[in-house]
Design an enzyme around this catalytic site. Structure first.
Site, PDB file in Angstrom:
ATOM      1  CB  ALA A  27      -0.718   0.239   1.186  1.00  0.00           C
ATOM      2  CG  HIS A  29       2.151   5.815   2.185  1.00  0.00           C
ATOM      3  ND1 HIS A  29       3.713   6.451   2.246  1.00  0.00           N
ATOM      4  CD2 HIS A  29       1.888   5.215   2.915  1.00  0.00           C
ATOM      5  CE1 HIS A  29       4.096   5.504   3.435  1.00  0.00           C
ATOM      6  NE2 HIS A  29       2.871   5.066   4.092  1.00  0.00           N
ATOM      7  N   GLY A  31       5.895   8.252   1.189  1.00  0.00           N
ATOM      8  CA  GLY A  31       6.484   7.560   2.272  1.00  0.00           C
ATOM      9  C   GLY A  31       7.478   6.667   1.531  1.00  0.00           C
ATOM     10  CG  HIS A  32       6.034   2.960   1.704  1.00  0.00           C
ATOM     11  ND1 HIS A  32       4.308   3.408   1.575  1.00  0.00           N
ATOM     12  CD2 HIS A  32       6.442   2.334   3.205  1.00  0.00           C
ATOM     13  CE1 HIS A  32       3.836   2.778   2.222  1.00  0.00           C
ATOM     14  NE2 HIS A  32       4.933   1.761   3.554  1.00  0.00           N
ATOM     15  CE  LYS A 141      15.455  10.871  11.573  1.00  0.00           C
ATOM     16  NZ  LYS A 141      15.824  12.555  11.486  1.00  0.00           N
ATOM     17  CE  LYS A 142       3.251   7.408  10.406  1.00  0.00           C
ATOM     18  NZ  LYS A 142       3.013   6.004  10.733  1.00  0.00           N
ATOM     19  CG  ASP A 143       7.066   2.810  12.211  1.00  0.00           C
ATOM     20  OD1 ASP A 143       5.827   2.671  11.575  1.00  0.00           O
ATOM     21  OD2 ASP A 143       6.959   3.423  10.775  1.00  0.00           O
ATOM     22  CG  LEU A 177       2.182  11.304   3.406  1.00  0.00           C
ATOM     23  CD1 LEU A 177       2.728  10.523   2.298  1.00  0.00           C
ATOM     24  CD2 LEU A 177       0.382  11.327   3.715  1.00  0.00           C
ATOM     25  NE  ARG A 180      -1.995  -0.366  11.087  1.00  0.00           N
ATOM     26  CZ  ARG A 180      -1.577  -1.299  11.073  1.00  0.00           C
ATOM     27  NH1 ARG A 180       0.121   0.185  11.240  1.00  0.00           N
ATOM     28  NH2 ARG A 180      -1.255  -2.402  11.485  1.00  0.00           N
TER      29      ARG A 180
HETATM   30  P1  AMP Z   1       5.841  -0.414   6.625  1.00  0.00           P
HETATM   31  O1  AMP Z   1       4.683  -1.081   4.895  1.00  0.00           O
HETATM   32  O2  AMP Z   1       4.025   0.618   7.364  1.00  0.00           O
HETATM   33  O3  AMP Z   1       5.426  -1.223   7.516  1.00  0.00           O
HETATM   34  O4  AMP Z   1       6.275   1.012   6.365  1.00  0.00           O
HETATM   35  C1  AMP Z   1       7.938   0.768   5.719  1.00  0.00           C
HETATM   36  C2  AMP Z   1       8.531   1.207   6.295  1.00  0.00           C
HETATM   37  O5  AMP Z   1       8.227   2.545   5.449  1.00  0.00           O
HETATM   38  C3  AMP Z   1       8.733   1.565   7.506  1.00  0.00           C
HETATM   39  O6  AMP Z   1      10.269   1.587   7.329  1.00  0.00           O
HETATM   40  C4  AMP Z   1       8.233   2.763   8.110  1.00  0.00           C
HETATM   41  O7  AMP Z   1       8.724   3.412   8.516  1.00  0.00           O
HETATM   42  C5  AMP Z   1       8.540   3.845   6.384  1.00  0.00           C
HETATM   43  N1  AMP Z   1       7.694   4.661   6.320  1.00  0.00           N
HETATM   44  C6  AMP Z   1       6.036   4.476   6.723  1.00  0.00           C
HETATM   45  N2  AMP Z   1       5.298   5.496   6.842  1.00  0.00           N
HETATM   46  C7  AMP Z   1       6.351   6.574   6.288  1.00  0.00           C
HETATM   47  C8  AMP Z   1       6.537   8.368   6.889  1.00  0.00           C
HETATM   48  N3  AMP Z   1       5.376   8.716   6.391  1.00  0.00           N
HETATM   49  N4  AMP Z   1       7.069   8.919   6.175  1.00  0.00           N
HETATM   50  C9  AMP Z   1       8.652   7.955   6.239  1.00  0.00           C
HETATM   51  N5  AMP Z   1       8.512   6.613   5.938  1.00  0.00           N
HETATM   52  C10 AMP Z   1       7.882   6.896   6.747  1.00  0.00           C
END
Ligand code: AMP
Length: 269
Positions: A27, A29, A31-32, A141-143, A177, A180
């Site tokens: 999914a 966006h 951010g990714h 850094k979001k997580d 972003l 969810r």
């Molecule tokens: P996820 O798909 O949610 O597991 O996220 C994959 C990677 O993308 C993780 O390292 C997250 O921290 C990063 N990520 C998710 N959202 C953002 C965002 N808004 N800005 C920067 N990195 C993000």
């Protein structure tokens, strides 16, 4: 761009001078995309994984409804210049050892509200790093707590990989972003802005020299009303709780529920 669906196929990819790796749950966006772009810039080849990891979801959480959009994700990867997309169906066998997150820092904040979540995160990250063998791996850094725990695991397990922290990407209105955010309707999207607004209020206080942790947290909680807040916290960059802001060594974190979504946000100060 090569799409790889099995672990065995992955073992056949050609070696290269530097491989960047961006693990995701899909999914995708902006951010990714920012992580992917950094990897493409810094490495000869880039691999993105898309895997909704079951072990990091607790009983009753949103694994079944988690947004899935593979075609769109593949398109984003292709346009960003990704070389490999790893989309495994399975990453686990029936009986295997597991990674347990550190007892304090893996079980506070996110880990307190989602006990065992980071065991699942670290298990899948360890598997992926061992399989992909990247030169560098990119985490947002979001997580923030996840980033810290991954860095801690890489250091303590002597994994030969550099972890590259990446800045939080936000919508123009300040909302961080997140995949969810797709759960939110229009009025919930407005409510969700309270997370980034509470962090903005904290930063304004800090600029004025008001650095007392309790005072900052109580002002943030005012802004967050009437959301159900899991936590507002101030920690050092290595996740020790702080009573007072230490400039360049603090992270202010917030987690709250908006509609069906549980959202997190943070600010590094
Ligand atoms: P996820 O798909 O949610 O597991 O996220 C994959 C990677 O993308 C993780 O390292 C997250 O921290 C990063 N990520 C998710 N959202 C953002 C965002 N808004 N800005 C920067 N990195 C993000």
């Amino acid at each position: 761009m090569t799409i790889i669906k099995t672990i065995d196929e992955f073992k056949n990819i050609k070696p290269c001078s530097s491989l960047g790796f961006v693990p995701t749950m899909g999914a995708l966006h902006s951010g990714h995309l920012s992580l992917i772009q950094k990897s493409v810039e810094q490495n000869e080849k880039t691999c993105v994984s898309i895997f909704v990891n079951p072990t990091q979801f607790l009983e009753g959480e949103d694994i079944d409804s988690y947004p899935r959009q593979s075609e769109q994700d593949l398109d984003i990867c292709k346009r960003a210049g990704v070389d490999y997309v790893f989309m495994p169906e399975h990453m686990y066998s029936e009986e295997e050892p597991s990674v347990i997150a550190p007892p304090i820092k893996g079980y506070m904040l996110e880990g307190y509200n989602r006990p065992g979540h980071f065991d699942g995160v670290l298990s899948v990250v360890l598997k992926l790093l061992n399989l992909v063998k990247p030169t560098r791996a990119y985490f947002g850094k979001k997580d923030a707590q996840q980033l810290y725990l991954v860095q801690n695991m890489v250091k303590n397990f002597f994994l030969p990989c550099e972890i590259v922290p990446c800045e939080i990407v936000r919508d123009t209105n300040g909302l961080a972003l997140s995949s969810r955010n797709a759960y939110l309707n229009e009025s919930e999207l407005k409510e969700a802005l309270k997370l980034s607004k509470s962090l903005k209020v904290a930063s304004e206080m800090i600029v004025k020299g008001r650095v007392d942790g309790e005072e900052i947290k109580s002002c943030m909680l005012e802004v967050l009303k009437p959301l159900k807040v899991d936590y507002v916290a101030i920690v050092s960059r290595d996740f020790k709780e702080l009573k007072e802001i230490e400039l360049k060594n603090s992270i202010i974190l917030v987690a709250a529920h908006v509609g069906k979504a549980r959202l997190i946000d943070n600010m590094w100060v």
